[in-house]
Scaffold this motif. Structure first.
Motif: not given
Length: 266
Positions: A230-255
């Motif tokens: 928000l502080e950068s003022g950028v509205r579009e960017f390259l996003l890297v999104l890679n949650p942990l591949p926990v088999v059968g889980a309903t969610g995972s932490p991500v960075r």
């Protein structure tokens, strides 16, 4: 080469730090990290020593991605599949089915569109808000859309951040349908639930989860730290999104990482 294109790019970390006692939804097991072995507990013959920890966490704690198996409606998951699982989790639509995402991210700064750093507690983000924040910006099918409310600024105040009393700003059902209609790959925001949480209502109803996860098959990212973006003022960017591949889980932490070319930051 791609490496030349990335030379001088800024990388913004969009994850909240994970620590014991951090704000989280009351619906999920808490995060805990404990040192299991400290330096000096075991010392090798050459004087070397190692420390390690044990981490106990739910899949929906801290910055995380919701799998499609996370929510059902009348017993059914996305695509009309029965919500069937066992103690090992889900055979399909678990977080391990989420392909790593490297692509276009779009920020809709709704707080900025209102001229404020943070939206009021309990504010419902509307379709008009999203369209105003998206003015001049084309959203393509397959993009990941992030909604800026400024709520990251309240992370240090756990009670306020969770919003059990005063509520939390977020998209209402109409805004959820607007996002679904765009065919986005995923949608996310800064709060513990990607929803409008009215004062005193808590998580009684979560219509945006139903619309995105169950009806549209769109994953949700929650508890993001969007402040640097928000502080950068950028509205579009390259996003890297890679949650942990926990088999059968309903969610995972991500960075999540937002990569901003050097020219965008000048």
């Amino acid at each position: 080469m791609l490496w030349n294109d990335l030379a001088g790019a800024a990388v913004l970390d969009l994850a909240q730090p994970m620590r014991t006692g951090m704000p989280q939804s009351p619906n999920h097991p808490p995060f805990r990290m404990l040192l299991e072995r400290r330096h000096g507990d075991m010392v090798r013959a050459d004087g070397g020593s190692a420390a390690n920890e044990i981490i106990i966490t739910g899949g929906h704690v801290g910055t995380h991605v919701d799998a499609l198996a996370h929510v059902s409606h009348e017993g059914l998951l996305y695509g009309g599949r029965p919500a069937v699982s066992d103690h090992r989790g889900f055979a399909e639509m678990g977080i391990d089915d989420f392909p790593p995402y490297v692509g276009r991210g779009v920020l809709l700064d709704v707080a900025g569109a209102h001229g404020v750093p943070v939206l009021p507690a309990g504010y419902e983000v509307t379709v008009d808000d999203l369209e105003k924040a998206a003015d001049g910006l084309e959203i393509h099918p397959g993009d990941v859309v992030l909604i800026g409310t400024g709520w990251s600024r309240h992370w240090a105040d756990g009670e306020r951040f969770v919003g059990a009393r005063d509520g939390v700003p977020g998209p209402g059902a109409a805004a959820g349908r607007w996002l679904a209609g765009l065919g986005v790959r995923a949608a996310g925001g800064e709060t513990i639930a990607f929803e409008h949480l009215a004062p005193g209502k808590g998580h009684a109803l979560l219509p945006v989860h139903r619309i995105l996860l169950v009806e549209a098959g769109i994953n949700i990212i929650e508890t993001m730290r969007l402040l640097p973006l928000l502080e950068s003022g950028v509205r579009e960017f390259l996003l890297v999104l890679n949650p942990l591949p926990v088999v059968g889980a309903t969610g995972s932490p991500v960075r999540p990482l937002a990569v901003i070319p050097a020219v965008a930051g000048e």
